[in-house]
Design a protein around this motif. Structure first.
Motif, short mmCIF file in Angstrom:
data_model
loop_
_atom_site.label_atom_id
_atom_site.label_comp_id
_atom_site.label_asym_id
_atom_site.label_seq_id
_atom_site.Cartn_x
_atom_site.Cartn_y
_atom_site.Cartn_z
N LEU A 256 17.81 -98.33 -38.75
CA LEU A 256 17.55 -99.09 -37.53
C LEU A 256 18.87 -99.43 -36.83
CD1 LEU A 256 15.31 -100.52 -35.89
CD2 LEU A 256 15.80 -102.58 -37.20
N ARG A 272 20.66 -96.47 -16.13
CA ARG A 272 19.56 -95.90 -15.36
C ARG A 272 18.98 -96.96 -14.45
NH1 ARG A 272 16.63 -92.66 -19.33
NH2 ARG A 272 14.82 -93.88 -18.79
N ASP A 274 15.94 -97.39 -13.32
CA ASP A 274 14.62 -97.97 -13.59
C ASP A 274 14.65 -99.02 -14.69
OD1 ASP A 274 13.27 -95.16 -15.50
OD2 ASP A 274 15.13 -96.27 -15.61
N HIS B 144 8.83 -104.92 -19.69
CA HIS B 144 9.64 -106.14 -19.79
C HIS B 144 8.81 -107.39 -19.99
CE1 HIS B 144 12.97 -103.68 -19.13
NE2 HIS B 144 12.82 -103.52 -17.83
N LEU B 156 10.27 -99.07 -32.82
CA LEU B 156 11.62 -98.88 -33.37
C LEU B 156 11.62 -99.02 -34.88
CD1 LEU B 156 14.16 -100.56 -30.99
CD2 LEU B 156 14.42 -98.37 -32.16
N ARG B 226 6.48 -94.07 -22.81
CA ARG B 226 6.85 -95.23 -22.01
C ARG B 226 7.92 -94.84 -20.99
NH1 ARG B 226 11.09 -98.71 -22.25
NH2 ARG B 226 10.75 -100.83 -21.50
N ALA B 227 8.96 -94.16 -21.47
CA ALA B 227 10.06 -93.78 -20.58
C ALA B 227 9.57 -92.86 -19.47
CB ALA B 227 11.17 -93.11 -21.37
N LEU B 230 7.41 -94.60 -16.86
CA LEU B 230 8.24 -95.39 -15.94
C LEU B 230 8.92 -94.48 -14.93
CD1 LEU B 230 9.86 -98.01 -18.33
CD2 LEU B 230 8.09 -98.38 -16.62
N GLU B 231 9.37 -93.32 -15.42
CA GLU B 231 10.09 -92.43 -14.54
C GLU B 231 9.16 -91.83 -13.48
OE1 GLU B 231 13.00 -90.30 -16.70
OE2 GLU B 231 13.01 -88.66 -15.26
#
Lengths: 276, 341
Positions: A256, A272, A274, B144, B156, B226-227, B230-231
């Protein structure tokens, strides 16, 4: 500096760095706190954590101190991670650079070889290498490096492809620089950042690969490794499950930490829009 | 015609183009397959001891004449190049050779084990893909906010968890402490269950292995999903759709999702091999009689013929998955077809 600032603005990245520093601290203090051989007999086997103040993480099936193995294992895991990653990254950069710079037949041949490596499941190739060359720790580390180079190679190649015809490379070529100087002196420094960031992924996978091998009893039994400990604890899983739980948690936190640091570096170096 | 929306066009000429595109990709993978076989064959020549040695170790020794006969029988007395030639020639005829350890053709040994691994992989892949897509969408929609934070953190954690450890802890909690699920095995041996009851029994046994293997990939897919959600949601065509007054749900499913799925589909192809590797560990944790465990056992027993067979089948499996992925990709992204022409 801006990148550094961005890095420390992300709580996840800071957490990752803290964890990583903690693991490094474990590794560095291992000899100081546990000077005796961590694989030697320390006391009665299978004492639960905190039952005996001498063994605050308990003892394993063979009566060895689990805390000592965790501390010394940190050193092993980091060493395995760093060395195997270096091997994979160096190999990957060499193949990727040559492939991307020269193109043509050289590129075609090297990419077919890369394809072959990526078609064969990593772990299976690792098993083959261990079966053939044995499971001394040096062999295991080299084998992990050897199965992990294709992704960095592809990444390096892509960078080289996009950089090789830029003006600064042409300028170097016109001023009479040789291929080697162009590859390593001009293009590579510019191609390096994404590859270095990717190294964190390779390192995380390397640590996981070694622990999986050790769990299967295919890694070196003569080094204190977290995976070895999990593998041994399996036989007493039903009652003394902490023997498996503790070292597994150590692996989890280390991987991790490495991933969070890598992610943090990536975000800091390529801000980035976004994510704002 | 089909340009007005994301509905896949299925006109004959397009299908043909798609097929030729996929076939071309398939042809490119053949040299890799050959390289793998030659490479692994050469590698195994370096192995200490051959099949006959392993066999003798099992039988507890034998006299020299018998050993020589065995070597001749298995064709091990010929030079390596000749052996390789013979092996490749038999392979063309779908003959994987004979396993001295199991005493039957390698193809038969593998066939017995393949279904378990395929079942495990398909189940894990479904679980990972569906879970990853759903959680990724939720995280991206609530970006967020606390839902996003929880999902991303859990993702994660699972990404960093060693599969074998996750499996063992699953056994501790769900099999030993709670007693809900079996700790291992593919089915209850000797229960004489058939049909639906047997299927249920197998499902019951495969819950923990599937979750163990799938959760790691789920964590990867949810991050990618997710990424890319969003993009894609910042792109012009989504804004256009919004301006036209398309309802929110329809924008997500019809406009964003379809495009955001592309990176995920690529990853599934790339992960086919990783998943097979993961199966070695997971099958070992749950004592499942699958291909992964067979690979492990062949390493321990030095059953090189079986090992080579597994390498071949795995490579073919990975190529097949990538073939399907290419087709799927081309269907999802019409631009690929233009390049394919």
């Amino acid at each position: 500096m801006a990148a550094l600032k961005r890095y420390f603005r992300s709580p996840a990245a800071v957490l990752g760095l803290t964890l990583l520093v903690a693991v490094v601290a474990l590794a560095l203090s291992a000899d100081l706190l546990f000077p005796r051989n961590p694989l030697g007999l320390a006391g009665r086997p299978l004492q639960w954590p905190l039952d005996n103040p001498r063994f605050w993480l308990g003892t394993d099936t063979a009566g060895r101190d689990i805390a000592a193995q965790i501390f010394h294992g940190a050193r092993m895991s980091l060493l395995i991670g760093v060395v195997a990653t270096s091997i994979a990254i160096v190999l990957g950069i060499l193949v990727g650079a040559v492939s991307g710079y020269y193109g043509g037949v050289v590129d075609e041949v090297l990419m077919r070889v890369t394809d072959a490596f990526q078609t064969l499941p990593n772990f299976l190739l690792l098993l083959l290498l261990i079966a053939v060359f044995g499971s001394r720790i040096e062999t295991v580390v080299i084998a992990i490096g050897v199965v992990s180079w294709p992704a960095p190679a592809r990444l390096t190649r892509a960078e080289f492809l996009s950089l090789r015809n830029r003006e600064f490379v042409e300028a170097g070529r016109l001023s009479g620089l040789g291929d080697l100087r162009l590859i390593f002196g001009e293009i590579l420094p510019n191609a390096l950042p994404p590859v270095i960031v990717y190294a964190s992924v390779v390192m995380a996978t390397s640590i996981l690969l070694e622990s999986a091998l050790a769990f299967l009893n295919l890694s070196d039994p003569n080094v204190p490794s977290w995976g070895n400990l999990v593998g041994q604890g399996r036989s007493v899983l039903r009652t003394e499950w902490y023997v498996c739980a503790v070292p597994g948690l150590a692996i989890l936190l280390t991987v991790l930490a490495v991933s969070l640091v890598g992610q943090g570096l990536n975000d800091a170096l390529n801000p980035r829009l976004d994510e704002q | 015609m089909a340009a007005s929306g994301p509905v896949p066009a299925l006109f004959p000429d397009v299908t043909m183009a798609l097929l030729s595109f996929a076939l071309r990709r398939l042809a490119v993978s053949l040299p890799s397959l050959l390289l793998i076989l030659i490479g692994v064959f050469a590698l195994l020549q370096l192995a200490p001891g051959d099949t006959v040695d392993a066999l003798l170790a099992q039988m507890g020794g034998g006299d020299p004449v018998q050993i020589q006969q065995l070597r001749t029988f298995y064709g091990l007395d010929a030079p390596a190049a000749v052996q390789l030639g013979r092996y490749l020639w038999r392979l063309v005829q779908f003959d994987l050779g004979f396993s001295a350890i199991y005493g039957k053709p390698v193809a038969a040994v593998i066939a017995e084990r393949l279904s378990v691994t395929l079942l495990l992989m398909v189940a894990s892949l479904w679980f990972a893909a569906v879970g990853g897509v759903v959680l990724g969408i939720i995280a991206a929609r609530k970006v967020h906010r606390w839902q996003d934070a929880v999902i991303s953190t859990v993702g994660l954690l699972f990404y960093a968890t060693p599969a074998f450890w996750l499996g063992l802890m699953g056994v501790v909690v769900f099999a030993i402490k709670l007693g809900w699920l079996p700790a291992g095995g593919f089915e209850e041996i000797g229960s004489g269950k058939t049909g639906l009851l047997r299927a249920l029994d197998i499902t019951h046994h495969l819950v923990l292995p599937t979750l163990t293997l799938g959760l790691i990939f789920l964590s990867i897919y949810l991050r990618i999903m997710r990424a890319s959600m969003l993009e894609v949601s910042t792109l012009d065509f989504v804004r256009t759709a919004r301006a036209k007054g398309v309802p929110d749900g329809a924008i997500v499913t019809r406009h964003i999702l379809r495009n955001a799925l592309l990176p995920l589909v690529t990853l599934v192809g790339l992960h086919a091999g990783t998943m097979l590797g993961g199966a070695v560990v997971v099958e070992s944790v749950f004592t499942l009689p699958g291909l992964g465990r067979l690979a492990y056992e062949s390493v321990i027993q030095r059953d090189l013929n079986t090992l080579l067979g597994i390498v071949f089948i795995s490579a073919v499996l990975v190529i097949a998955v990538n073939f399907v992925v290419d087709l799927l990709y081309a269907r999802l992204d019409p631009r690929i077809r233009v390049k394919g022409h």
